[in-house]
Design an enzyme around this catalytic site. Structure first.
Site, PDB file in Angstrom:
ATOM      1  N   GLU A 159       2.517  19.261  -2.429  1.00 54.26           N
ATOM      2  CA  GLU A 159       1.415  19.455  -3.382  1.00 54.26           C
ATOM      3  C   GLU A 159       1.058  20.909  -3.685  1.00 54.26           C
ATOM      4  O   GLU A 159       0.100  21.466  -3.138  1.00 54.26           O
ATOM      5  CB  GLU A 159       0.158  18.731  -2.890  1.00 54.26           C
ATOM      6  CG  GLU A 159       0.342  17.244  -2.729  1.00 54.26           C
ATOM      7  CD  GLU A 159      -0.986  16.531  -2.491  1.00 54.26           C
ATOM      8  OE1 GLU A 159      -1.959  17.189  -2.134  1.00 54.26           O
ATOM      9  OE2 GLU A 159      -1.035  15.314  -2.692  1.00 54.26           O
ATOM     10  N   GLU A 373       3.122   9.663  -1.554  1.00 51.27           N
ATOM     11  CA  GLU A 373       1.799   9.315  -1.017  1.00 51.27           C
ATOM     12  C   GLU A 373       1.063   8.466  -2.036  1.00 51.27           C
ATOM     13  O   GLU A 373       1.055   8.792  -3.232  1.00 51.27           O
ATOM     14  CB  GLU A 373       0.926  10.562  -0.764  1.00 51.27           C
ATOM     15  CG  GLU A 373       1.258  11.335   0.479  1.00 51.27           C
ATOM     16  CD  GLU A 373       0.339  12.531   0.683  1.00 51.27           C
ATOM     17  OE1 GLU A 373      -0.856  12.460   0.318  1.00 51.27           O
ATOM     18  OE2 GLU A 373       0.834  13.541   1.214  1.00 51.27           O
TER      19      GLU A 373
HETATM   20  C1  BGP Z   1      -3.057  14.551  -0.252  1.00 52.71           C
HETATM   21  C2  BGP Z   1      -2.522  15.275   0.941  1.00 52.71           C
HETATM   22  C3  BGP Z   1      -2.706  14.577   2.257  1.00 52.71           C
HETATM   23  C4  BGP Z   1      -3.948  13.727   2.362  1.00 52.71           C
HETATM   24  C5  BGP Z   1      -4.273  12.974   1.090  1.00 52.71           C
HETATM   25  C6  BGP Z   1      -5.629  12.351   1.061  1.00 52.71           C
HETATM   26  O1  BGP Z   1      -3.486  15.463  -1.182  1.00 52.71           O
HETATM   27  O2  BGP Z   1      -1.160  15.544   0.802  1.00 52.71           O
HETATM   28  O3  BGP Z   1      -2.567  15.530   3.250  1.00 52.71           O
HETATM   29  O4  BGP Z   1      -4.972  14.391   2.942  1.00 52.71           O
HETATM   30  O5  BGP Z   1      -4.173  13.779  -0.058  1.00 52.71           O
HETATM   31  O6  BGP Z   1      -6.584  13.317   0.746  1.00 52.71           O
HETATM   32  P1  BGP Z   1      -7.961  13.420   1.474  1.00 52.71           P
HETATM   33  O7  BGP Z   1      -7.622  13.468   2.921  1.00 52.71           O
HETATM   34  O8  BGP Z   1      -8.580  14.675   0.987  1.00 52.71           O
HETATM   35  O9  BGP Z   1      -8.724  12.227   1.088  1.00 52.71           O
END
Ligand code: BGP
Length: 466
Positions: A159, A373
């Site tokens: 990301e 993801e």
């Molecule tokens: C993405 C990241 C993850 C994870 C996920 C959920 O952006 O790659 O590391 O954290 O988002 O986000 P959050 O934990 O802020 O809800």
């Protein structure tokens, strides 16, 4: 239509969010250590204690038929100061993890950088400093060589846009700077340059595996059907999506992209100039991307906005508190009829479908896409050993349906990873925003399958949604 026979169903993790042991076993500091300590809300220790619990988590993968896991290597476990001396204990640790993966029939998909630049380099400007680009490439080469017999699927960065926006626009990631759009743009450019150099090093090294980069791609729609909102959506799309997609697939920025980026930089008191030498390298590397990793959680509806910058990050799960307004760009709106999570993320699977089809159309040279993801942050409750996370099952099911549609409409999507495999710590939200298929009792570190784990196993067995 079912998912293709070779479609990969996996679960995702990231080193800092699950390993714990952040300052032991020779690991070097990362900027998060002090940043979180100063905030005093929560820390990366012990997180889900993956440092010790990986055999348990991989055994759960095997039992629930999850045949792939996203893992990231913590750069500062290998090179505690970012460059120079190697920490053999860290190197050996990942050998043990990868071997345990294979023992359980779980393929590791490995990310080299998941938000955790070593502190020494972070302090010198992170990816605003070309020294970090070179250090990253050396670290990447070390890993390619060291783990070549155990890892076949690599990703350079997780990301690029969220790193930039969270560090320099939202200020929720260290160094916690707000509203500096020019810095965000430069940091994305240098990460994409580092990606290109790592891809070239990988291909020149003749390694047998595959490599790509992961982008968080959120579809931007105009809030209302008028010119002003259409332009606002376009601006945010170019800044967050098209800039990094151009860099990935074209190895350069189209005139439309560059004109918009330069104008956004100048509205915000800065500029953006590209070194032609960088573009030469990026252009050379572009055709060697074996796949794109796409993280997708939500979409945005954007309204034109000319007021002052105004961002409030809902990091507690208090629904309806989020604000994101950028001067001369736009304002993210809630939209009637579209559900949100407690953290104000819009649940809109069509956004995933539209983004995949947009890549197919705008970047027809892409070879394959993995959804690296997707998942739902939810305040899970543990009652009598039972964790009913039906909304998460619905969320995943809807997104898998959108994915199936994209595949049947011709997109080459090879796999899907649920974020997250087990509950992990969330960077700017802490421990009450859970995503896992497996519930983690953070006090005892015991794991318990949630309803979604059983749901996912059924999907994997049927190769189809419910
Ligand atoms: C993405 C990241 C993850 C994870 C996920 C959920 O952006 O790659 O590391 O954290 O988002 O986000 P959050 O934990 O802020 O809800």
């Amino acid at each position: 239509m079912r998912f293709p026979e070779d479609f990969v169903f996996g679960g995702a993790t990231a080193a800092y969010q699950c390993e714990g042991e952040t300052r032991t076993h020779g690991k070097g500091k990362v900027a998060w250590d002090d940043f979180l300590e100063a905030q005093g809300r929560f820390s990366g220790d012990p997180a889900s204690d993956f440092y010790h619990q990986y055999p348990v988590d991989l055994d759960l993968c095997r039992k629930f038929h999850i045949k792939a896991i996203r893992i990231s290597i913590a750069w500062s476990r290998i090179f505690p100061s970012g460059t120079g001396t190697v920490n053999q204990e860290g190197v050996d640790y990942y050998h043990r993890v990868f071997q345990e993966c294979h023992k359980n029939g779980v393929e590791p998909y490995v990310t080299l950088h998941h938000f955790d630049t070593p502190d020494v380099l972070h302090k010198k400007g992170d990816f605003l400093n070309r020294e970090t680009v070179e250090a990253f490439v050396d670290y990447a080469k070390f890993c390619f060589e060291e783990y070549q017999d155990e890892v076949s699927y690599w990703f350079t960065f997780n990301e690029v846009w969220p790193v930039a926006t969270n560090q320099y626009i939202e200020g929720t990631f260290p160094p916690g700077i707000k509203y500096d759009i020019p810095k965000a743009i430069y940091s994305m450019h240098y990460m994409m340059l580092a990606h290109a150099k790592a891809v070239l090093a990988f291909k020149e090294g003749g390694y047998k595996g595959k490599i790509g980069v992961i982008h968080s791609l959120e579809t931007k729609y105009p809030y209302e059907d008028n010119d002003a909102d259409r332009l606002a959506a376009k601006k945010e799309d170019i800044l967050a999506n098209q800039f990094v997609l151009d860099a990935t697939f074209l190895g350069e920025y189209t005139k439309e992209t560059l004109d918009m980026i330069q104008s956004l930089a100048s509205i915000n008191g800065g500029s953006f100039e590209v070194d032609p030498q960088d573009l030469k390298i990026m252009k050379k590397a572009a055709p060697f991307n074996d796949y794109l990793g796409m993280n997708h959680y939500q979409s945005h509806f954007i309204k034109a906005y000319d007021g002052d910058n105004d961002i409030y990050h809902n990091g507690t799960g208090e629904k309806g508190t989020n604000r994101f307004r950028l001067k001369g760009i736009g304002e993210r709106m809630f939209k009637e009829g579209i559900e949100t999570t407690d953290w104000d993320w819009l649940i809109y699977p069509k956004g995933m479908y539209d983004m995949i089809m947009r890549i197919q159309e705008q970047y027809p040279m892409y070879k394959a896409i993995y959804i690296t993801e997707n998942g739902m942050g939810y305040k899970d409750t543990f009652e009598d050993g039972f964790i009913d996370d039906t909304p998460r099952c619905d969320y995943i099911n809807k997104h898998l349906k959108a994915l199936k549609q994209a595949i049947s409409d011709g997109a080459n999507v090879k796999g899907y990873f649920v974020w997250s495999l087990m509950d992990v710590f969330s960077w700017s939200n802490g421990y009450n925003k859970r995503y896992g298929l497996f519930y983690v009792d953070f006090k005892t570190q015991k794991r318990y399958p949630k309803c979604s784990a059983y749901y996912y196993k059924t999907v994997i067995d049927r190769k189809d949604v419910l």
